[in-house]
Design an enzyme around this catalytic site. Structure first.
Site, mmCIF file in Angstrom:
data_model
loop_
_atom_site.group_PDB
_atom_site.id
_atom_site.type_symbol
_atom_site.label_atom_id
_atom_site.label_comp_id
_atom_site.label_asym_id
_atom_site.label_seq_id
_atom_site.Cartn_x
_atom_site.Cartn_y
_atom_site.Cartn_z
ATOM 1 N N GLY A 59 1.012 -1.119 0.021
ATOM 2 C CA GLY A 59 0.103 0.041 0.012
ATOM 3 C C GLY A 59 0.849 1.387 0.140
ATOM 4 O O GLY A 59 2.181 1.270 0.029
ATOM 5 N N ARG A 69 2.799 4.198 1.346
ATOM 6 C CA ARG A 69 3.609 4.604 2.531
ATOM 7 C C ARG A 69 3.849 3.402 3.674
ATOM 8 O O ARG A 69 4.039 3.401 4.659
ATOM 9 C CB ARG A 69 2.911 5.647 3.387
ATOM 10 C CG ARG A 69 2.866 6.960 2.550
ATOM 11 C CD ARG A 69 3.988 7.586 2.451
ATOM 12 N NE ARG A 69 4.031 9.158 2.131
ATOM 13 C CZ ARG A 69 4.947 9.778 1.678
ATOM 14 N NH1 ARG A 69 6.181 9.117 1.331
ATOM 15 N NH2 ARG A 69 4.962 10.837 1.329
ATOM 16 N N GLY A 122 6.348 1.100 3.059
ATOM 17 C CA GLY A 122 7.981 1.104 3.000
ATOM 18 C C GLY A 122 8.396 0.395 1.549
ATOM 19 O O GLY A 122 9.644 -0.268 1.721
ATOM 20 N N LYS A 123 7.617 0.236 0.647
ATOM 21 C CA LYS A 123 7.874 -0.781 -0.425
ATOM 22 C C LYS A 123 9.239 -0.346 -1.152
ATOM 23 O O LYS A 123 9.877 -0.930 -1.580
ATOM 24 C CB LYS A 123 6.939 -0.918 -1.405
ATOM 25 C CG LYS A 123 6.143 0.020 -1.941
ATOM 26 C CD LYS A 123 4.718 -0.220 -2.500
ATOM 27 C CE LYS A 123 4.063 0.839 -3.099
ATOM 28 N NZ LYS A 123 3.396 2.032 -2.279
ATOM 29 N N HIS A 131 12.856 10.579 -2.376
ATOM 30 C CA HIS A 131 13.113 9.212 -3.030
ATOM 31 C C HIS A 131 14.519 9.770 -3.605
ATOM 32 O O HIS A 131 15.550 8.661 -3.422
ATOM 33 C CB HIS A 131 12.276 9.130 -4.233
ATOM 34 C CG HIS A 131 11.136 8.550 -3.954
ATOM 35 N ND1 HIS A 131 11.078 6.907 -4.025
ATOM 36 C CD2 HIS A 131 9.904 8.481 -3.103
ATOM 37 C CE1 HIS A 131 9.889 6.448 -3.667
ATOM 38 N NE2 HIS A 131 8.979 7.348 -2.808
ATOM 39 N N ARG A 134 18.898 7.991 -2.592
ATOM 40 C CA ARG A 134 19.757 7.302 -3.626
ATOM 41 C C ARG A 134 21.143 7.380 -3.419
ATOM 42 O O ARG A 134 21.552 8.367 -3.443
ATOM 43 C CB ARG A 134 19.183 7.548 -5.319
ATOM 44 C CG ARG A 134 17.676 7.190 -5.336
ATOM 45 C CD ARG A 134 17.431 7.527 -6.919
ATOM 46 N NE ARG A 134 15.901 8.109 -7.011
ATOM 47 C CZ ARG A 134 15.404 8.884 -7.621
ATOM 48 N NH1 ARG A 134 16.106 9.579 -8.478
ATOM 49 N NH2 ARG A 134 14.106 8.987 -7.723
ATOM 50 N N GLU A 170 14.557 8.768 -16.439
ATOM 51 C CA GLU A 170 12.990 9.030 -16.392
ATOM 52 C C GLU A 170 12.547 8.690 -17.773
ATOM 53 O O GLU A 170 12.708 9.346 -18.755
ATOM 54 C CB GLU A 170 12.781 10.702 -15.984
ATOM 55 C CG GLU A 170 13.342 11.035 -14.603
ATOM 56 C CD GLU A 170 13.056 12.440 -14.395
ATOM 57 O OE1 GLU A 170 12.456 13.120 -15.240
ATOM 58 O OE2 GLU A 170 13.368 12.927 -13.395
#
Length: 175
Positions: free
Chosen positions: A8, A10, A12-13, A50, A54, A62
């Site tokens: 779902g 948020r 944590g995926k 995000h 990284r 992109e």
């Protein structure tokens, strides 16, 4: 290894997927549409978060051309995420108001190209997606269409993966 990470919003995926790829060289494929971050500060903040996670050794690409990104990859590939990719595919074809079967045909042709390349890839590929089928039935047609299409995308991609990881509240269940 090909892994589909689902869960779902948020859950944590993305963090889990990033940990699977590790700190070495990798290609991060930002697969969604290019939003106007000037008019959507919440989306801009999400993108910034995000990016800040990284490693410097990662290259960001992109694109909605996932098949080419995987096919031409030299290092592990992380695709984040199939839900935003789906949105971009339907937006690009201006297909939100088209007949359900026509939109399904469009999406299936695009995802099957990705699946074919994914099955033949010798790279480690991690794909992130949203699990949208656990909630209420969306009120609007576009929400129902998105949910149904993403369910199809997720099933097809999962069939080409070695593992599927379900992330709930930061906890991972390997399916």
């Amino acid at each position: 290894m090909r892994i589909l990470v689902t869960g779902g919003v948020r859950s944590g995926k993305s963090s889990h997927a990033e940990a699977l790829v590790g700190e070495g060289p990798a290609t991060y494929v930002a697969a969604g549409p290019s939003p106007d971050v000037e008019t959507d500060p919440d989306w801009a903040a999400r993108i910034a978060a995000h990016r800040s996670r990284r490693p410097a050794s990662w290259t960001t690409l992109e694109t909605q051309d996932l098949a080419t990104a995987i096919r031409e990859g030299q290092d592990p590939v992380l695709v984040d995420c199939l839900g935003t990719w789906l949105t971009a595919v339907v937006d690009e074809a201006d297909a939100w108001e088209q007949d359900n079967d026509a939109v399904l045909d469009l999406v299936v042709s695009r995802v099957d190209e990705v699946v074919e390349v994914l099955r033949g890839s010798e790279l480690d590929v991690v794909l992130v997606t949203n699990e949208v089928g656990l909630g209420v039935v969306p009120e609007h047609r576009s929400g129902r269409l998105f949910r149904d299409l993403l369910g199809t995308v997720n099933q097809r991609v999962a069939a080409a993966c070695d593992e599927v990881h379900l992330v709930v509240a930061g906890r991972v269940l390997r399916l």
